[in-house]
Design an enzyme around this catalytic site. Structure first.
Site, PDB file in Angstrom:
ATOM      1  N   LYS A   1       0.865  -1.186   0.000  1.00 33.34           N
ATOM      2  CA  LYS A   1       0.000   0.000   0.000  1.00 33.34           C
ATOM      3  C   LYS A   1       0.894   1.225   0.000  1.00 33.34           C
ATOM      4  O   LYS A   1       1.758   1.366   0.857  1.00 33.34           O
ATOM      5  CB  LYS A   1      -0.886  -0.028   1.251  1.00 33.34           C
ATOM      6  CG  LYS A   1      -1.854   1.110   1.369  1.00 33.34           C
ATOM      7  CD  LYS A   1      -2.703   0.899   2.628  1.00 33.34           C
ATOM      8  CE  LYS A   1      -3.601   2.035   2.941  1.00 33.34           C
ATOM      9  NZ  LYS A   1      -4.362   1.803   4.186  1.00 33.34           N
TER      10      LYS A   1
ATOM     11  N   ASP B   1     -12.809   3.159   9.776  1.00 31.09           N
ATOM     12  CA  ASP B   1     -12.915   2.997   8.326  1.00 31.09           C
ATOM     13  C   ASP B   1     -13.484   1.625   7.976  1.00 31.09           C
ATOM     14  O   ASP B   1     -12.982   0.935   7.096  1.00 31.09           O
ATOM     15  CB  ASP B   1     -11.532   3.198   7.701  1.00 31.09           C
ATOM     16  CG  ASP B   1     -11.612   3.621   6.245  1.00 31.09           C
ATOM     17  OD1 ASP B   1     -12.693   4.066   5.811  1.00 31.09           O
ATOM     18  OD2 ASP B   1     -10.591   3.506   5.544  1.00 31.09           O
TER      19      ASP B   1
END
Length: 120
Positions: free
Chosen positions: A6, A103
């Site tokens: 990521k 999230d």
């Protein structure tokens, strides 16, 4: 070992804070329903996180069939995935981990190859 990388969006100040929080917290936590943070890299302005690879992708891809190779999920499998996600979330919010995970969404629920176990 197969991994997923990521990359931080360099133009986002919030992204750097989130990246730092992931390194500080996820690197110390271990639970069957959390993706393992394998490592990270900081070089100049580049910020990378290295995770274990979850070959079945995200729950979002399966629910909304983002590609033709994603098959519909049975209700039993959906319940198993929901249960796994709930266990991961309960662990993060527990006294042991003390993390408020803000999230929680289908794109962040990842599925493994073996039995489509869930990891956040």
């Amino acid at each position: 070992m197969v991994i997923a990388v990521k990359k931080l969006n360099q133009e986002s100040y919030q992204g750097h804070r989130e990246w730092l929080a992931e390194v500080n917290y996820l690197g110390q936590l271990s639970h069957p329903n959390l993706v393992k943070l394998v490592g990270y890299c900081v070089e100049d302005e580049q910020r990378l996180l290295v995770y274990e690879f979850m070959p079945r992708g995200s729950l979002e891809n399966h629910l909304f069939r983002r590609s033709t190779h994603f098959q519909p999920l049975s209700w039993n499998l959906r319940m198993k995935i929901a249960h796994g996600a709930a266990k991961g979330l309960a662990f993060l919010h527990s006294d042991k981990a003390k993390v408020i995970y803000r999230d929680f969404k289908t794109s962040n629920i990842l599925l493994d190859a073996v039995d489509m176990s869930t990891a956040l």
